[in-house]
Design an enzyme around this catalytic site. Structure first.
Site, PDB file in Angstrom:
ATOM      1  CG  ASP A  58      -0.003  -0.121   2.525  1.00 40.57           C
ATOM      2  OD1 ASP A  58       0.155  -1.251   3.009  1.00 40.57           O
ATOM      3  OD2 ASP A  58       0.552   0.896   2.976  1.00 40.57           O
ATOM      4  CG  ASP A 103       1.972   4.964   5.716  1.00 46.55           C
ATOM      5  OD1 ASP A 103       1.407   4.110   6.422  1.00 46.55           O
ATOM      6  OD2 ASP A 103       2.565   5.941   6.200  1.00 46.55           O
TER       7      ASP A 103
END
Ligand SMILES: [Zn+2]
Length: 250
Positions: free
Chosen positions: A196, A198
């Protein structure tokens, strides 16, 4: 990674250490005639939160059964545009933002100052990166991993600050695992899987557990293949890691 079908002729061992129990029993067997042991850092059912992982018992147990090289796998958030979800990073540096962990084997009777300029085994990292390249897996040969205490994810302010510090990826597990492995004289490298962005990237939803799990599931097979393909090159590796500890004792 905790898939017994990876191993031939495997058996499971429970090891007790001076630091207590490791996170899981250790499954020991062979892959193409190379001895391999698998330990689940967060327990067999991922029930141990990062702060409660007994890092010292884990490293001690692996050393005790004769391991010489550790390949750690870790899910990380990306702090850089170019490290997309699904990409692998082989970190060469860390920044320690943990606060509640036992970080050394030498906190009484003996004083040890282990050099940490190059915390990860350079040779092990290059073998893993070259193997990933040969397999056509998107991979980054180096990067700074920032380890937070957790278990919460970062705020946007923290995420932007970590980017300014020069960190490339963020997780909750590389410290103190990396430094303890060095104190134990073991070669240690990490396969960091970006799951991802973050929460710093405005055009992307902030990280959630579901998203982390989805990307991990999609990419776990290539991490297994990477380890299997790299093993024969690692088998006879001889490097400085086991000698550094000998010159670090006061
Ligand atoms: Zn090494």
């Amino acid at each position: 990674m905790d898939d017994p079908n990876l191993l031939q002729n495997y058996q499971t061992k429970d090891i007790v250490t001076p630091y207590g129990h490791p996170s899981s029993s250790i499954t020991e067997g062979t892959i193409n005639n190379i001895s391999v042991a698998i330990l689940a850092r967060h327990g067999k059912h991922h029930e141990i939160p990062p702060t409660k992982v007994n890092f010292r018992a884990n490293i001690w147990a692996l050393k005790k059964i004769g391991c010489t090289h550790i390949i750690a796998t870790t899910a990380v958030g990306s702090l850089k545009e170019e490290i997309a979800p699904g990409h692998l990073v082989f970190p060469d540096q860390f920044i320690d933002r943990t606060t509640h962990r036992e970080k050394t084997f030498f906190n009484e009777n003996k004083v040890c100052h282990i050099p940490m300029a190059e915390p990860f085994c350079t040779q092990l990292r290059s073998i893993l990166f070259e193997t990933a390249q040969q397999m056509g897996v998107p991979a980054h040969p180096r990067g700074t991993v920032l380890t937070v205490e957790g278990p919460r994810f970062s705020t946007k302010a923290e995420s932007h600050m970590f980017r300014q510090w020069g960190a490339h990826i963020i997780n909750m597990s590389s410290v103190p695992e990396t430094n303890l492995a060095r104190e134990a004289g073991l070669c240690y490298a990490s396969i960091a899987m970006s799951t991802d962005y973050d929460c710093w990237r405005e055009s992307t939803e902030a990280v959630t557990v579901n998203e982390v799990l989805r990307v991990m599931k999609e990419n776990s097979e290539k991490v297994k293949r990477l380890i299997i393909n790299a093993l024969p090159k690692i088998q006879h590796l001889d490097c400085q890691c086991k000698r550094d500890i000998q010159s670090s004792m006061m």
